[in-house]
Enzyme design. Structure first.
Site, PDB file in Angstrom:
ATOM      1  N   ASP A 287     -56.095 -38.149  -0.785  1.00 43.04           N
ATOM      2  CA  ASP A 287     -55.470 -39.379  -1.496  1.00 43.04           C
ATOM      3  C   ASP A 287     -55.126 -39.886   0.204  1.00 43.04           C
ATOM      4  OD1 ASP A 287     -54.334 -36.820  -0.781  1.00 43.04           O
ATOM      5  OD2 ASP A 287     -52.542 -38.012  -1.500  1.00 43.04           O
TER       6      ASP A 287
ATOM      7  N   LYS B 175     -44.427 -49.847  -2.912  1.00 43.77           N
ATOM      8  CA  LYS B 175     -44.452 -48.215  -2.733  1.00 43.77           C
ATOM      9  C   LYS B 175     -42.902 -48.635  -2.291  1.00 43.77           C
ATOM     10  CE  LYS B 175     -45.930 -45.231   1.056  1.00 43.77           C
ATOM     11  NZ  LYS B 175     -46.523 -44.471   1.978  1.00 43.77           N
TER      12      LYS B 175
ATOM     13  N   GLY C 280     -39.614 -41.219  -6.719  1.00 43.66           N
ATOM     14  CA  GLY C 280     -39.981 -42.162  -6.564  1.00 43.66           C
ATOM     15  C   GLY C 280     -39.600 -44.057  -5.806  1.00 43.66           C
TER      16      GLY C 280
ATOM     17  N   ARG D  88     -47.183 -54.052   0.337  1.00 46.10           N
ATOM     18  CA  ARG D  88     -48.404 -53.739   1.140  1.00 46.10           C
ATOM     19  C   ARG D  88     -49.855 -54.067   0.388  1.00 46.10           C
ATOM     20  NH1 ARG D  88     -49.625 -47.085   1.090  1.00 46.10           N
ATOM     21  NH2 ARG D  88     -50.744 -47.164  -0.308  1.00 46.10           N
TER      22      ARG D  88
HETATM   23  P1  AMP Z   1     -48.535 -39.656   0.726  1.00 46.34           P
HETATM   24  O1  AMP Z   1     -47.892 -37.949   1.413  1.00 46.34           O
HETATM   25  O2  AMP Z   1     -46.850 -40.211   0.201  1.00 46.34           O
HETATM   26  O3  AMP Z   1     -49.466 -39.997   0.922  1.00 46.34           O
HETATM   27  O4  AMP Z   1     -48.089 -38.705  -0.687  1.00 46.34           O
HETATM   28  C1  AMP Z   1     -48.157 -37.897  -1.595  1.00 46.34           C
HETATM   29  C2  AMP Z   1     -48.018 -37.883  -3.085  1.00 46.34           C
HETATM   30  O5  AMP Z   1     -46.988 -37.194  -3.568  1.00 46.34           O
HETATM   31  C3  AMP Z   1     -48.492 -39.355  -4.480  1.00 46.34           C
HETATM   32  O6  AMP Z   1     -48.591 -38.905  -4.940  1.00 46.34           O
HETATM   33  C4  AMP Z   1     -47.242 -39.912  -4.774  1.00 46.34           C
HETATM   34  O7  AMP Z   1     -47.833 -40.892  -5.473  1.00 46.34           O
HETATM   35  C5  AMP Z   1     -45.956 -38.958  -3.853  1.00 46.34           C
HETATM   36  N1  AMP Z   1     -45.138 -39.489  -3.080  1.00 46.34           N
HETATM   37  C6  AMP Z   1     -44.749 -39.309  -2.131  1.00 46.34           C
HETATM   38  N2  AMP Z   1     -43.460 -39.610  -1.981  1.00 46.34           N
HETATM   39  C7  AMP Z   1     -43.098 -39.898  -2.758  1.00 46.34           C
HETATM   40  C8  AMP Z   1     -41.490 -39.687  -4.099  1.00 46.34           C
HETATM   41  N3  AMP Z   1     -40.647 -40.579  -3.159  1.00 46.34           N
HETATM   42  N4  AMP Z   1     -41.534 -39.953  -5.095  1.00 46.34           N
HETATM   43  C9  AMP Z   1     -42.282 -39.303  -5.932  1.00 46.34           C
HETATM   44  N5  AMP Z   1     -43.658 -39.026  -5.363  1.00 46.34           N
HETATM   45  C10 AMP Z   1     -43.963 -39.066  -4.144  1.00 46.34           C
HETATM   46 MG    MG Z   2     -51.158 -41.168   0.210  1.00 50.76          MG
END
Ligand code: AMP
Ligand code: MG
Length: 487
Positions: free
Chosen positions: A249, A110, A123, A173
């Site tokens: 998700d 991650k 990313g 992870r």
């Molecule tokens: P999360 O809220 O962390 O479960 O993420 C929700 C979505 O946002 C997922 O598709 C993640 O991969 C994407 N995401 C969160 N932070 C980033 C980031 N810094 N760069 C790219 N995608 C992100």
């Molecule tokens: Mg997530």
């Protein structure tokens, strides 16, 4: 770099569910954390990992020779709104390890750079949030709550740009799988029933093999996932855990807790407690978590329905909708039963009696009215069982308010203090301690993180030196406490 012993069943068996991708190289890998105990459980040798330059491995610069990184596709409801394509925007699955006891585990990065699913994101991840994953995951594990866990965190040596530049890091992870409700929604929303059917078969083989080949297997899978989530959420509730972002998700099929972003542990008991800075409506408030779990399961059911009945056959559709609704409607009772099972243990009740749920509810009402610290109050029951009521009373705004309830509790049964101490943790991740540790780590000082981690791994320990980790933050700090995601 030598091989880890990876298998790649996900990529092999689910074409179209992921994209092959590589982690972004980083300038200056430095190992911040390696989970020796977990590495050993996975059949990896931590000493060999260190000798092989664990920093370069876990920053993504030198992959194990048998890694085949993929970004997984998924969809999801975020705060109630549906996004048909989310996916691993900053994560990569390196492969699966079958551990010495035969359990298959995902090993995933991650924060390893942009992927085709990154949308506007960079990313990347910062040190603080990735070390938070370590702390909360290890705490949950020590508390006996199903969770993904951190194998390693490596600093990247490059800044990530948030409100201000922060040092970057990659988390490795470990998860029973990264299958989530949103994975099913991805294929369902595209109407790709063949892929959806393969996904169900894969999931059943991986998590519920006894269901393979049964009639109405998707329905049976729904039931199994609902049962696991009922047990998981009940465990969260019984330790005062607030996930903060229970989007579909972020709800696993395995029943593990995943994604420690804007999560927090409750201090003063309040069902309306919410800490996430983006959760304005309190959708993911402590007391709403069981409702949200049920809502998410209804979305899971919807995703599975096309497999259960031909959309043109109205009678068949009605029949399977009714069957799915039966599961969704059974969820609250399953959850309540799991909650009460945990509450009985926390109350020190060895058997089940009629009035136990009311006894637990009245205890929580007392804590709420008296603004008592949730963790400390439960723990103080062990002292009360030994005849010392002062620790409990000292937590209450009005010490005498506990009289009637304590009398009922004593009348209900005799209580064994040691059993109460084994059911009621003394040490949970206190928000203030977590923030202090992450702030210090961000500045380059890992000592507070390491000390906190050591304490969190002994949640039931009464050692006097752990006292600083058992205390709540001053009320004025908790009142203003907010957590942030998108980190
Ligand atoms: P999360 O809220 O962390 O479960 O993420 C929700 C979505 O946002 C997922 O598709 C993640 O991969 C994407 N995401 C969160 N932070 C980033 C980031 N810094 N760069 C790219 N995608 C992100
Ligand atoms: Mg997530």
């Amino acid at each position: 770099m030598s091989a880890f012993g990876f298998d790649h069943s996900y990529a092999r068996e689910l074409p179209g569910a992921s994209v092959a991708w590589k982690p972004a190289p980083v300038p200056a890998p430095r190992l911040l954390f390696l989970n020796d105990a977990l590495a050993q459980k996975l059949g990896l040798d931590p000493a060999a990992l260190r000798a092989d330059d664990a920093a370069a491995i876990f920053a993504g610069n030198t992959l194990p020779s048998d890694a085949q990184p993929i970004a997984q596709a998924y969809a999801g409801h975020q705060f109630g709104g549906f996004s048909p394509q989310l996916g691993d925007g900053r994560a990569l699955l390196l492969g699966e390890l079958v551990d010495p006891s035969g359990r298959r585990r995902d090993i995933a990065f991650k924060g390893s750079g942009r992927t085709p699913f990154s949308r506007g994101g960079d990313g990347k991840a910062a040190i603080g949030p990735m070390l938070r994953e370590v702390l909360i995951g290890e705490a949950m594990h020590a508390l006996g709550i199903p969770t993904t866990r951190a194998l390693a965190v490596a600093a990247t040596g490059e800044p990530v740009y948030r409100e201000r530049p922060l040092p970057g890091a990659v988390l490795t992870r470990v998860a029973a799988s990264h299958l989530r409700v949103g994975t099913f929604q991805f294929f369902a929303s595209r109407g790709d029933l063949e892929a959806l059917r393969r996904l169900v078969d894969y999931t059943i083989a991986r998590h519920d093999p006894e269901l393979a080949g049964t009639p109405d297997a998707p329905l049976a899978l729904l039931r199994a996932v609902a049962r696991r989530q009922a047990a998981l959420i009940a465990q969260w509730m019984n330790v005062g855990f607030i996930h903060g972002v229970m989007n579909t998700d972020n709800m696993t099929i395995s029943g593990e807790t995943i994604d420690y972003g804007p999560c927090a542990f409750m201090e003063g008991y309040d069902p309306a407690a919410v800490f996430s800075s983006i959760d304005h409506g309190g959708r993911y408030a402590y007391g709403n978590q069981p409702n949200i779990a049920r809502w998410n399961l209804a979305r899971f059911a919807e995703a599975l329905l096309p497999l259960l009945a031909d959309a043109d056959d109205e009678a068949a559709v009605q029949r399977v909708v009714a069957q799915a609704m039966e599961v969704i409607d059974a969820f609250p009772a399953w959850y309540e039963a799991e909650l009460l099972r945990g509450q009985r243990a926390k109350l020190g009740l060895a058997d089940a009696q009629e009035g136990d749920a009311a006894l637990a509810a009245d205890w929580l009402a007392l804590l709420h009215a008296q603004r008592a610290d949730f963790t400390q109050a439960w723990r103080a029951l062990a002292d009360a069982a030994e005849g010392r009521e002062a620790p409990l009373r000292s937590l209450l705004a009005e010490p005498a308010s506990a009289d009637a309830w304590l009398a009922r509790w004593r009348e209900r049964s005799a209580h064994d203090a040691a059993r109460l101490r084994a059911a009621n943790p003394r040490i949970v991740p206190r928000n203030q301690r977590v923030e202090e540790a992450l702030a210090a780590a961000t500045e380059g000082d890992l000592a507070p993180f390491e000390q906190l981690l050591a304490a969190l791994r002994k949640p039931f320990d009464d050692a006097p030196e752990l006292a600083p980790y058992a205390e709540p933050a001053p009320a004025e700090i908790t009142a203003g406490y907010q957590t942030f995601c998108g980190t």
